[in-house]
Design a protein around this motif. Structure first.
Motif: not given
Length: 372
Positions: A42, A88, A91, A132
């Motif tokens: 991220q 992110y 996706w 994550s």
């Protein structure tokens, strides 16, 4: 039909290794590529790199160093990457490409990238927001592929972990158990998803901005063959082998052992703080001492396993790499985590040699192993 590739990781190493090899294989007429690159972390860091990957003009990889005694200073424009995603932000597109438009997966997330936090082990991670950790992302994508297009898949991890393919499969299997995935998925994962052990070896010394890399001429991608595996492409620096251990031992106990021996000398004799490998080897006494260590102790150790010729050849390549006039490899960097490096590079070599020829004494290596 071309063998399409999806790559997790945007690093300069992959740009000057897998991306370059696939570019050159495609340019030779092989049906490999294009590559879709995925940023797995991220944040805005490396966002410019993601945009730059989409440039049809490609990106530069400069090869600088010595090869066969000659100076190499050349640039290749790598055009194997066609698309880049942020996991992110993209996706849904990533799921579709992974499920229906990918035959080969490459990853290099570093050893830390295989860490799975507790929240990613919860069954709820199988749906909902983007996980994550890299392993949880990969497992989610595998589940999606199994549901929509359960075609065979080849995964080639490039992390510097011994038996990295087996290690990654173990993590994914444990995670699948945590999520309670069904027998149908588990059978498909075991039967049709091939994850190979690999070894990568190339010094990529510098990143170029916004994208590109500077690398040494030497390069190796050794891939352990698995039953039913189809070799995705051919390249002079890519080796498919049943015996990956030989390549691992050569790198660990010649290149890396030499680095650690130099680091111990540098630490114990008060040499210049910023001294590089090339500079320390310009000292004739140091150079001769390293060469005699290789000749008198390392080569006999490999010879005990019938690898004298391979070790001799790799030592010559290693010395040439150490002499690279474009590479400023500081010994202070090599000396980090010195004690565990001595164990894996020297102590493990002594144990391996003793398993084949217990009578070999190897006094200088034993002295180094006993220094920690």
């Amino acid at each position: 039909m071309a063998t399409r590739v999806l790559q997790f990781g945007t690093s300069r190493f992959l740009q000057a290794h897998a991306d370059l090899f696939i570019h050159e294989a495609s340019a030779s007429g092989q049906d490999i590529g294009p590559i879709t690159v995925v940023k797995t972390t991220q944040g805005a860091e490396r966002a410019g790199r993601i945009a730059a990957f989409a440039d049809p003009a490609g990106f530069p990889v400069r090869i600088r160093g010595l090869s066969g005694g000659h100076v190499v200073d050349a640039e290749v424009r790598v055009k194997s990457v066609a698309l880049a995603y942020d996991a992110y932000l993209n996706w849904d597109q990533l799921q579709d490409r992974f499920s229906c438009q990918t035959e080969v997966v490459i990853c290099n997330t570093a050893e830390a990238g295989y860490t799975v936090p507790e929240q990613d082990r919860q069954p709820s991670t199988a749906t909902g927001s983007v996980p994550s950790s890299f392993p949880a992302k990969l497992l989610r994508l595998l589940v999606c592929r199994h549901r929509s297009n359960p075609a065979p898949l080849l995964i080639l991890p490039c992390e510097l972990i011994v038996n990295n393919g087996q290690y990654l499969r173990g993590i994914l299997s444990d995670l699948a158990a945590d999520w309670g995935l069904g027998a149908g998925f588990l059978e498909w994962f075991a039967r049709d998803v091939t994850i190979c052990d690999t070894l990568v070896d190339r010094i990529v010394s510098e990143a170029l901005e916004p994208i590109g890399a500077i690398a040494e001429p030497y390069a190796l991608w050794a891939i352990r063959r698995s039953p039913g595996m189809v070799e995705p492409f051919q390249h002079p620096n890519v080796v498919y082998t049943e015996n990956l251990e030989t390549y691992t031992r050569l790198k660990l106990h010649i290149l890396n052992l030499g680095h650690t021996w130099l680091a111990e000398l540098w630490r114990s004799t008060g040499r210049a703080p910023n001294e590089t490998v090339r500079e320390i080897l310009s000292d004739a006494a140091v150079r001769n001492a390293l060469l005699s260590l290789y000749r008198d102790e390392v080569v006999p150790g490999f010879a005990a396993h019938e690898l004298r010729a391979e070790a001799t050849r790799y030592i010559a390549q290693t010395i040439e790499r150490f002499d690279n006039p474009f590479l400023n490899h500081r010994i202070s960097d090599i000396a980090q985590n010195h004690a565990p490096k001595i164990q894996s590079r020297v102590g493990d070599f002594l144990s391996w040699v003793a398993s084949a020829e217990p009578s070999l004494t190897l006094p200088r290596l034993r002295q180094l192993a006993g220094s920690v």
